[in-house]
Design an enzyme around this catalytic site. Structure first.
Site: not given
Length: 272
Positions: A32, A83, A183, A56, A148, A134, A152
């Site tokens: 997705t 993810n 990334t 979404d 953030y 996580s 988590k």
């Protein structure tokens, strides 16, 4: 034996990298993304082995519809990899209500909706593996990533509880906790607050303490993730990268020392 894997946030980064690795070895993948055009290259190569769905994760009704569509095509879903998510950079004082709510909506509630949607299917089929992406920042914190970090930490508590609730249904739960990787998580995928000058020294100290060696190579995670989803008894928690464990050991040593130092006060507060 080929597995059927549902993975969110597959447009880039870990999500796309892992989705392609699953497809290469013959697994069925439901991938997705908010923009499914980002999956056209995989669709061109792997055809019906890939079901690409626009999603979404903040939209709970659409999440349930996506799981239903996936189960109709592949009958079973062996693995869910939650993810989807992003990082919000900024000091806590700098964070607006809208920024904080958006971060928690995606990273916590989005993950929760996908988890809730797949549980009836996994209970019915009598097996499944839910992999929650996580972060080491769900175990220890860094400055200027407070919301953030909080998201988590919430994922950690939710998923640890979930593991105890679903184990008798044959469903496994794993928290994957990467340290930093190269990334675009801190680049194009990230959001940022409006800076307050008073926090500039904190930002600079944080940036100065970051070295290139602290960031792992994303492609190197593939073997670890394949081993994880193939494991008969997967762990509840799995770090990815070499930085996480030494850092967390020190964090927990400091926490234990503080708790021990204040234990007399804690025991007295029990009252009997």
């Amino acid at each position: 034996m080929a597995k059927t894997i549902f993975i969110t946030g597959a447009s880039r980064g870990f999500g796309k990298l892992w989705a392609e690795a699953f497809l290469k070895r013959g697994d069925n993948v439901i991938a997705t993304a908010r923009d499914i055009n980002t999956l056209n290259d995989l669709k061109a190569v792997y055809g019906d082995k890939l079901l690409a769905l626009q999603l979404d994760v903040n939209n709970r009704a659409d999440v349930f519809a996506a799981i239903e569509k996936a189960s109709q095509k592949f009958d079973t879903i062996d693995v869910l990899i939650n993810n989807a998510g992003y990082g919000l950079f900024g000091a806590i004082e700098e964070t607006s209500e809208a920024e904080a709510r958006a971060q928690i909506e995606t990273n916590v509630f989005g993950l929760l909706w996908v988890t809730q949607a797949i549980l009836p299917l996994m209970r019915k089929q009598g097996h499944g593996h839910i992999v929650q992406v996580s972060s080491v920042l769900g175990v220890a914190t860094l400055p200027t990533l407070g919301i953030y970090n909080a998201s988590k930490f919430a994922v950690e508590g939710l998923s640890e509880t979930l593991a105890s609730e679903v184990k008798d249904f044959g469903i496994k739960v794993t928290l994957v906790e990467p340290n930093g990787f190269a990334t675009d998580w801190a680049g194009a995928s990230a959001a940022g607050t409006t800076p307050i000058d008073a926090y500039e020294p904190v930002r600079k100290a944080f940036q100065a303490g970051t070295t290139d060696d602290a960031f792992g190579i994303p492609e190197a995670t593939i073997d670890a993730v394949l081993k994880l989803i193939d494991a008969e008894n997967p762990p509840l928690r799995l770090f990815l990268g070499k930085v996480a464990l030494p850092w967390v050991k020190q964090v927990y040593a400091d926490r234990l020392a503080t708790w021990e130092a204040w234990n007399d006060v804690a025991v007295a507060a029990h009252g009997k």
